[in-house]
Design a protein around this motif. Structure first.
Motif, PDB file in Angstrom:
ATOM      1  N   THR A   1      -1.522  -7.757  18.496  1.00  0.00           N
ATOM      2  CA  THR A   1      -1.129  -7.999  17.103  1.00  0.00           C
ATOM      3  C   THR A   1       0.288  -7.451  16.935  1.00  0.00           C
ATOM      4  O   THR A   1       0.944  -7.115  17.917  1.00  0.00           O
ATOM      5  CB  THR A   1      -2.070  -7.255  16.122  1.00  0.00           C
ATOM      6  OG1 THR A   1      -1.913  -5.845  16.340  1.00  0.00           O
ATOM      7  CG2 THR A   1      -3.521  -7.649  16.313  1.00  0.00           C
TER       8      THR A   1
ATOM      9  N   LEU B   1       0.798  -1.228   0.000  1.00  0.00           N
ATOM     10  CA  LEU B   1       0.000   0.000   0.000  1.00  0.00           C
ATOM     11  C   LEU B   1       0.833   1.280   0.000  1.00  0.00           C
ATOM     12  O   LEU B   1       0.310   2.356  -0.280  1.00  0.00           O
ATOM     13  CB  LEU B   1      -0.970  -0.011   1.187  1.00  0.00           C
ATOM     14  CG  LEU B   1      -2.129  -0.980   0.975  1.00  0.00           C
ATOM     15  CD1 LEU B   1      -2.842  -1.264   2.285  1.00  0.00           C
ATOM     16  CD2 LEU B   1      -3.109  -0.448  -0.052  1.00  0.00           C
TER      17      LEU B   1
ATOM     18  N   TYR C   1      -0.629   8.945  13.160  1.00  0.00           N
ATOM     19  CA  TYR C   1      -1.509   7.766  13.238  1.00  0.00           C
ATOM     20  C   TYR C   1      -2.970   8.206  13.402  1.00  0.00           C
ATOM     21  O   TYR C   1      -3.865   7.709  12.704  1.00  0.00           O
ATOM     22  CB  TYR C   1      -1.076   6.868  14.401  1.00  0.00           C
ATOM     23  CG  TYR C   1      -1.899   5.599  14.532  1.00  0.00           C
ATOM     24  CD1 TYR C   1      -1.993   4.689  13.481  1.00  0.00           C
ATOM     25  CD2 TYR C   1      -2.598   5.301  15.712  1.00  0.00           C
ATOM     26  CE1 TYR C   1      -2.746   3.520  13.595  1.00  0.00           C
ATOM     27  CE2 TYR C   1      -3.345   4.142  15.829  1.00  0.00           C
ATOM     28  CZ  TYR C   1      -3.418   3.259  14.766  1.00  0.00           C
ATOM     29  OH  TYR C   1      -4.172   2.101  14.887  1.00  0.00           O
TER      30      TYR C   1
HETATM   31  N1  LIG Z   1      -4.346  -3.959  17.322  1.00  0.00           N
HETATM   32  C1  LIG Z   1      -5.081  -3.003  17.857  1.00  0.00           C
HETATM   33  O1  LIG Z   1      -5.204  -2.884  19.089  1.00  0.00           O
HETATM   34  C2  LIG Z   1      -5.789  -2.014  16.963  1.00  0.00           C
HETATM   35  C3  LIG Z   1      -6.570  -1.026  17.573  1.00  0.00           C
HETATM   36  C4  LIG Z   1      -7.235  -0.129  16.764  1.00  0.00           C
HETATM   37  C5  LIG Z   1      -7.114  -0.206  15.391  1.00  0.00           C
HETATM   38  N2  LIG Z   1      -6.340  -1.148  14.813  1.00  0.00           N
HETATM   39  C6  LIG Z   1      -6.244  -1.166  13.354  1.00  0.00           C
HETATM   40  O2  LIG Z   1      -6.448  -2.480  12.878  1.00  0.00           O
HETATM   41  C7  LIG Z   1      -5.801  -2.624  11.610  1.00  0.00           C
HETATM   42  C8  LIG Z   1      -5.042  -3.930  11.602  1.00  0.00           C
HETATM   43  O3  LIG Z   1      -3.928  -3.811  12.463  1.00  0.00           O
HETATM   44  P1  LIG Z   1      -3.412  -5.006  13.379  1.00  0.00           P
HETATM   45  O4  LIG Z   1      -3.662  -4.654  14.780  1.00  0.00           O
HETATM   46  O5  LIG Z   1      -3.919  -6.320  12.879  1.00  0.00           O
HETATM   47  O6  LIG Z   1      -1.853  -4.830  13.145  1.00  0.00           O
HETATM   48  P2  LIG Z   1      -0.790  -5.742  12.373  1.00  0.00           P
HETATM   49  O7  LIG Z   1      -0.741  -7.095  13.005  1.00  0.00           O
HETATM   50  O8  LIG Z   1       0.455  -4.939  12.336  1.00  0.00           O
HETATM   51  O9  LIG Z   1      -1.423  -5.879  10.921  1.00  0.00           O
HETATM   52  C9  LIG Z   1      -1.357  -4.824   9.998  1.00  0.00           C
HETATM   53  C10 LIG Z   1      -1.471  -5.409   8.625  1.00  0.00           C
HETATM   54  O10 LIG Z   1      -1.336  -4.336   7.685  1.00  0.00           O
HETATM   55  C11 LIG Z   1      -0.430  -4.747   6.706  1.00  0.00           C
HETATM   56  N3  LIG Z   1       0.270  -3.575   6.142  1.00  0.00           N
HETATM   57  C12 LIG Z   1       0.880  -2.563   6.793  1.00  0.00           C
HETATM   58  N4  LIG Z   1       1.434  -1.704   5.926  1.00  0.00           N
HETATM   59  C13 LIG Z   1       1.171  -2.193   4.689  1.00  0.00           C
HETATM   60  C14 LIG Z   1       1.486  -1.761   3.376  1.00  0.00           C
HETATM   61  N5  LIG Z   1       2.152  -0.637   3.172  1.00  0.00           N
HETATM   62  N6  LIG Z   1       1.043  -2.512   2.329  1.00  0.00           N
HETATM   63  C15 LIG Z   1       0.345  -3.644   2.529  1.00  0.00           C
HETATM   64  N7  LIG Z   1       0.022  -4.107   3.750  1.00  0.00           N
HETATM   65  C16 LIG Z   1       0.435  -3.395   4.817  1.00  0.00           C
HETATM   66  C17 LIG Z   1       0.558  -5.656   7.428  1.00  0.00           C
HETATM   67  O11 LIG Z   1       1.218  -6.476   6.491  1.00  0.00           O
HETATM   68  P3  LIG Z   1       2.694  -7.048   6.841  1.00  0.00           P
HETATM   69  O12 LIG Z   1       2.565  -7.835   8.083  1.00  0.00           O
HETATM   70  O13 LIG Z   1       3.017  -7.823   5.607  1.00  0.00           O
HETATM   71  O14 LIG Z   1       3.549  -5.836   7.055  1.00  0.00           O
HETATM   72  C18 LIG Z   1      -0.373  -6.434   8.338  1.00  0.00           C
HETATM   73  O15 LIG Z   1      -0.959  -7.533   7.669  1.00  0.00           O
HETATM   74  C19 LIG Z   1      -4.912  -1.379  11.423  1.00  0.00           C
HETATM   75  O16 LIG Z   1      -5.557  -0.495  10.513  1.00  0.00           O
HETATM   76  C20 LIG Z   1      -4.874  -0.764  12.819  1.00  0.00           C
HETATM   77  O17 LIG Z   1      -4.696   0.637  12.786  1.00  0.00           O
HETATM   78  C21 LIG Z   1      -5.681  -2.078  15.577  1.00  0.00           C
END
Ligand SMILES: NC(=O)c1ccc[n+]([C@@H]2O[C@H](COP(=O)([O-])OP(=O)(O)OC[C@H]3O[C@@H](n4cnc5c(N)ncnc54)[C@H](OP(=O)(O)O)[C@@H]3O)[C@@H](O)[C@H]2O)c1
Length: 221
Positions: free
Chosen positions: A130, A13, A94
């Motif tokens: 995560t 992305l 962020y």
């Molecule tokens: N975890 C929480 O507590 C929490 C709370 C609020 C919101 N969120 C939101 O939930 C969503 C998922 O996050 P998560 O918690 O599951 O974190 P995560 O485990 O870090 O997952 C993020 C995902 O996004 C992908 N990604 C990041 N940059 C990218 C890029 N430039 N191109 C393609 N893929 C990309 C990563 O792929 P790679 O692994 O291949 O880099 C990974 O699969 C995010 O939008 C985050 O802001 C999470």
């Protein structure tokens, strides 16, 4: 493609050429898009690396936000100056990305919802263990006791993408963990005004953010 099979589609992305290529590959392989989950995200990345029913509704787009926009609301919804020129404050960058997703969701619903049958929804998945905090371990340590298993936050994603309670009627709505559709009165006033159209008493923020993003991807249509 065969029904019920999962295929990997390569997508970087932070490289709009790759996004264009992925879209092309998808179009070659599929004849219809049912739900698009805009879930990828990064939190506090190193500086310099930051970048992301009604019977007529045929596509749903899910935008992933975060509780951080409720915990740390930005005055006037979003400060476009900090979007155009990101500061060294990685937390604010962020937050902007997460408020931006809400604005894009509402703007998409307004622009093409009824005309193209697109239902757009923002979801706050909840807090989960995560890799999100890979670049900020102290936040991960402090928040660890409050984090859920990722499976729970996936429920919110699935609800936003598949629930029959989300239709053209509440197009542009916001879903809280673990699948609660938020009432307008529960949304921060500044963000609500920012997400509305001017004719509905809103500011120009959503339109401004949309146009900012449109400018960024103009060469990749
Ligand atoms: N975890 C929480 O507590 C929490 C709370 C609020 C919101 N969120 C939101 O939930 C969503 C998922 O996050 P998560 O918690 O599951 O974190 P995560 O485990 O870090 O997952 C993020 C995902 O996004 C992908 N990604 C990041 N940059 C990218 C890029 N430039 N191109 C393609 N893929 C990309 C990563 O792929 P790679 O692994 O291949 O880099 C990974 O699969 C995010 O939008 C985050 O802001 C999470």
């Amino acid at each position: 493609m065969k029904q019920g099979e999962v295929y990997f589609l390569h997508l970087e992305l932070n490289d709009l050429n790759s996004v264009q290529e992925s879209a092309r590959e998808f179009q070659e392989k599929e004849s219809k898009l049912h739900v698009l989950w805009n879930n990828a995200g990064v939190s506090w990345p190193p500086l310099g690396n930051a970048v992301a029913d009604s019977p007529s509704a045929s596509v749903r787009v899910v935008w992933t936000s975060s509780q951080i926009i409720d915990l740390q609301p930005t005055p006037r919804g979003i400060d476009m100056a900090t979007v155009r020129t990101p500061p060294r404050d990685r937390g604010l960058n962020y937050i902007n990305s997460k408020v931006g997703n809400c604005l894009l969701s509402c703007e998409l619903a307004r622009r093409v919802g009824p005309s193209r049958g697109i239902v757009s929804v923002t979801q706050n998945p909840g807090r989960a263990v995560t890799n999100l905090f890979r670049d900020n371990l102290w936040i991960e340590c402090l928040s660890y006791p409050l984090l859920h298993p990722p499976r729970k936050t996936a429920y919110t994603e699935l609800h936003a993408g598949l629930s029959r309670d989300i239709t053209m009627k509440n197009n542009g709505c916001y879903v809280h963990p673990f699948g609660r559709i938020t009432r307008e009165t529960d949304i921060d006033k500044d963000r609500l005004v920012a997400s509305k159209a001017e004719e509905d008493g809103g500011s120009r923020k959503a339109r401004e953010f949309w146009e900012f993003c449109e400018e960024k991807v103009r060469d990749y249509y």
